[in-house]
Design a protein around this motif. Structure first.
Motif, PDB file in Angstrom:
ATOM      1  N   GLY A 229     105.634  66.106  86.920  1.00  0.00           N
ATOM      2  CA  GLY A 229     105.137  65.992  88.178  1.00  0.00           C
ATOM      3  C   GLY A 229     104.460  64.612  88.605  1.00  0.00           C
ATOM      4  O   GLY A 229     104.186  64.365  89.672  1.00  0.00           O
ATOM      5  N   LEU A 230     104.106  63.928  87.515  1.00  0.00           N
ATOM      6  CA  LEU A 230     103.629  62.338  87.831  1.00  0.00           C
ATOM      7  C   LEU A 230     104.738  61.639  88.481  1.00  0.00           C
ATOM      8  O   LEU A 230     105.749  61.337  88.050  1.00  0.00           O
ATOM      9  CB  LEU A 230     103.379  61.777  86.306  1.00  0.00           C
ATOM     10  CG  LEU A 230     102.649  60.313  86.218  1.00  0.00           C
ATOM     11  CD1 LEU A 230     101.589  60.427  86.793  1.00  0.00           C
ATOM     12  CD2 LEU A 230     102.895  59.783  85.144  1.00  0.00           C
ATOM     13  N   PRO A 231     104.205  61.034  89.631  1.00  0.00           N
ATOM     14  CA  PRO A 231     105.028  60.195  90.375  1.00  0.00           C
ATOM     15  C   PRO A 231     105.160  58.661  89.500  1.00  0.00           C
ATOM     16  O   PRO A 231     104.356  57.687  89.751  1.00  0.00           O
ATOM     17  CB  PRO A 231     104.280  59.893  91.519  1.00  0.00           C
ATOM     18  CG  PRO A 231     103.101  60.858  91.469  1.00  0.00           C
ATOM     19  CD  PRO A 231     102.817  61.398  90.308  1.00  0.00           C
ATOM     20  N   ASN A 237     104.074  50.848  90.084  1.00  0.00           N
ATOM     21  CA  ASN A 237     103.733  49.848  91.072  1.00  0.00           C
ATOM     22  C   ASN A 237     102.242  49.538  91.112  1.00  0.00           C
ATOM     23  O   ASN A 237     101.846  48.570  91.798  1.00  0.00           O
ATOM     24  CB  ASN A 237     104.166  50.513  92.585  1.00  0.00           C
ATOM     25  CG  ASN A 237     105.644  50.465  92.696  1.00  0.00           C
ATOM     26  OD1 ASN A 237     106.182  49.654  92.108  1.00  0.00           O
ATOM     27  ND2 ASN A 237     106.187  51.445  93.644  1.00  0.00           N
ATOM     28  N   MET A 238     101.562  50.570  90.642  1.00  0.00           N
ATOM     29  CA  MET A 238      99.874  50.392  90.885  1.00  0.00           C
ATOM     30  C   MET A 238      99.448  49.516  89.352  1.00  0.00           C
ATOM     31  O   MET A 238      98.412  49.332  89.043  1.00  0.00           O
ATOM     32  CB  MET A 238      99.158  51.492  90.896  1.00  0.00           C
ATOM     33  CG  MET A 238      99.773  52.352  92.223  1.00  0.00           C
ATOM     34  SD  MET A 238      98.796  54.012  92.317  1.00  0.00           S
ATOM     35  CE  MET A 238      97.049  53.525  92.014  1.00  0.00           C
ATOM     36  N   GLN A 259      90.136  54.282  88.528  1.00  0.00           N
ATOM     37  CA  GLN A 259      90.075  55.305  89.859  1.00  0.00           C
ATOM     38  C   GLN A 259      91.270  55.218  90.500  1.00  0.00           C
ATOM     39  O   GLN A 259      91.346  56.343  91.527  1.00  0.00           O
ATOM     40  CB  GLN A 259      88.597  54.685  90.329  1.00  0.00           C
ATOM     41  CG  GLN A 259      87.418  54.665  89.333  1.00  0.00           C
ATOM     42  CD  GLN A 259      87.068  56.336  89.029  1.00  0.00           C
ATOM     43  OE1 GLN A 259      87.290  57.220  90.070  1.00  0.00           O
ATOM     44  NE2 GLN A 259      86.632  56.418  87.955  1.00  0.00           N
ATOM     45  N   ALA A 260      91.794  54.188  90.544  1.00  0.00           N
ATOM     46  CA  ALA A 260      93.153  54.215  91.660  1.00  0.00           C
ATOM     47  C   ALA A 260      94.222  54.872  90.973  1.00  0.00           C
ATOM     48  O   ALA A 260      94.934  55.384  92.129  1.00  0.00           O
ATOM     49  CB  ALA A 260      93.625  52.447  91.898  1.00  0.00           C
ATOM     50  N   LEU A 261      94.503  55.123  89.801  1.00  0.00           N
ATOM     51  CA  LEU A 261      95.568  55.916  89.483  1.00  0.00           C
ATOM     52  C   LEU A 261      95.055  57.509  89.422  1.00  0.00           C
ATOM     53  O   LEU A 261      95.913  58.166  89.773  1.00  0.00           O
ATOM     54  CB  LEU A 261      95.764  55.742  87.913  1.00  0.00           C
ATOM     55  CG  LEU A 261      96.871  56.290  87.230  1.00  0.00           C
ATOM     56  CD1 LEU A 261      98.254  55.667  87.766  1.00  0.00           C
ATOM     57  CD2 LEU A 261      96.918  56.015  85.736  1.00  0.00           C
ATOM     58  N   SER A 268      99.294  69.913  90.196  1.00  0.00           N
ATOM     59  CA  SER A 268      99.061  71.143  89.944  1.00  0.00           C
ATOM     60  C   SER A 268      99.711  71.396  88.560  1.00  0.00           C
ATOM     61  O   SER A 268      99.343  72.298  87.822  1.00  0.00           O
ATOM     62  CB  SER A 268      99.478  72.221  91.143  1.00  0.00           C
ATOM     63  OG  SER A 268     100.915  72.310  91.253  1.00  0.00           O
ATOM     64  N   THR A 269     100.964  70.819  88.449  1.00  0.00           N
ATOM     65  CA  THR A 269     101.674  70.680  87.267  1.00  0.00           C
ATOM     66  C   THR A 269     101.324  70.021  86.035  1.00  0.00           C
ATOM     67  O   THR A 269     101.850  70.162  85.106  1.00  0.00           O
ATOM     68  CB  THR A 269     103.390  70.427  87.676  1.00  0.00           C
ATOM     69  OG1 THR A 269     103.340  69.151  88.243  1.00  0.00           O
ATOM     70  CG2 THR A 269     104.083  71.471  88.549  1.00  0.00           C
ATOM     71  N   ILE A 270     100.369  69.259  86.253  1.00  0.00           N
ATOM     72  CA  ILE A 270      99.587  68.438  85.210  1.00  0.00           C
ATOM     73  C   ILE A 270      98.528  69.227  84.657  1.00  0.00           C
ATOM     74  O   ILE A 270      97.646  69.681  85.019  1.00  0.00           O
ATOM     75  CB  ILE A 270      99.201  67.088  85.660  1.00  0.00           C
ATOM     76  CG1 ILE A 270     100.424  66.320  86.015  1.00  0.00           C
ATOM     77  CG2 ILE A 270      98.303  66.231  84.481  1.00  0.00           C
ATOM     78  CD1 ILE A 270      99.923  64.853  86.404  1.00  0.00           C
ATOM     79  N   THR A 271      98.568  69.488  83.410  1.00  0.00           N
ATOM     80  CA  THR A 271      97.678  70.516  82.690  1.00  0.00           C
ATOM     81  C   THR A 271      96.352  69.892  81.919  1.00  0.00           C
ATOM     82  O   THR A 271      95.495  70.473  81.674  1.00  0.00           O
ATOM     83  CB  THR A 271      98.340  71.435  81.872  1.00  0.00           C
ATOM     84  OG1 THR A 271      99.071  70.750  80.800  1.00  0.00           O
ATOM     85  CG2 THR A 271      99.428  72.516  82.824  1.00  0.00           C
TER      86      THR A 271
END
Length: 287
Positions: A229-231, A237-238, A259-261, A268-271
């Motif tokens: 689920g990580l965009p 872009n960041m 902090q920006a990341l 919720s799918t990142i454990t």
């Protein structure tokens, strides 16, 4: 203004190290870090500027003069850490020996004053000094020569954390006041990012990229993300560079304020998320 310019240089160093089709244009004042997986590019660059080896193609210049023009007297342009030896029983004797007959160098009294902030006194015996203190003395002696190009190799890695901070301040001040170019290398990315204006990245004997970090106020980190689920596009872009990506694991290098990341990691799918300082290997994968 001091300058180091390499134009499409392919070079065989006497040490057996090589550079292949390397171009750089470095204008003073500048502190430059060389990032590589081994010491080969650092040694080859040093020997190129000392004219110790064979330029197969291209050209190399210091202050608009071909390096071959001062092969017999490189000390007129270069101060080289790997050539510095401490001779004499005391600090004052060692400094006197190092800068004697060096035209335009600081005098002994001025050089000793630079050592005050490091807690080194004129009558300290070399044999009683710690390894770090000896390295500090060697670096200060090099700066005292006031040459337009200084080659420090990995000298900063030999220092304690506190003395590295002081020495780095002296180096930055030196480059600005004498309009010089200072090269160094390190096995620590944070050292390069804190103290360099520009990082040159090498893969083997090839220069892969150059990165201006003069405006950076953060240190690169690696982020290992377990889950989905990580965009990814938003992260890139960041300022993220994807190092590894699989079905349930993503590893990236982030250049910026972490902090920006963080909002992107609140899926919720990142454990699990692990954040660590970047390594040289991480940097070379990204750059």
């Amino acid at each position: 203004m001091s300058s180091v310019v390499l134009n499409n240089v392919t070079f065989d160093a006497k040490s057996g190290d090589h550079l292949e089709d390397v171009s750089m244009e470095i204008l003073a004042p500048k502190v430059v870090a060389i990032c590589s997986e081994d010491d080969g590019p650092v040694l080859a660059l040093e020997q190129l500027l000392l004219s110790v080896g064979n330029i197969v193609e291209g050209s190399a210049q210091i202050n608009r003069q071909d390096t071959a023009n001062f092969k017999r007297h490189p000390e007129k342009y270069l101060a080289v850490y790997n050539m510095m030896q401490l001779k004499g029983k005391t600090v004052e004797k060692a400094i006197t020996h190092a800068i004697k007959k060096v035209e335009g160098a600081l005098d002994v009294k001025q050089t000793l004053q630079l050592l005050v902030s490091l807690g080194i006194k004129y009558d300290d015996r070399i044999s009683d000094m710690t390894v770090s203190q000896r390295e500090e003395l060697k670096i200060v002696a090099l700066l005292a020569m006031r040459r337009p190009v200084v080659l420090l190799a990995d000298a900063l890695d030999q220092l304690t954390d506190s003395s590295r901070e002081v020495i780095a301040g002296l180096i930055k001040d030196y480059a600005q006041k004498t309009d010089s170019v200072v090269f160094f290398s390190s096995r620590d990315i944070s050292t390069m990012m804190r103290y360099a204006n520009t990082i040159y990245y090498f893969s083997g004997n090839h220069l892969t990229s150059a990165r201006d970090i003069s405006m950076n106020d953060t240190i690169d980190c690696t982020v290992t993300i377990t889950g989905t689920g990580l965009p990814v596009d938003a992260a890139i872009n960041m300022g993220a560079h994807i190092l590894e990506e699989s079905e349930n694991r993503t590893r990236l290098l982030f250049a910026g304020n972490i902090q920006a990341l963080l909002p992107l990691l609140e899926q919720s799918t990142i454990t699990d998320v692990r954040i660590e300082d970047a390594t040289v290997d991480d940097e070379l994968m990204a750059y």
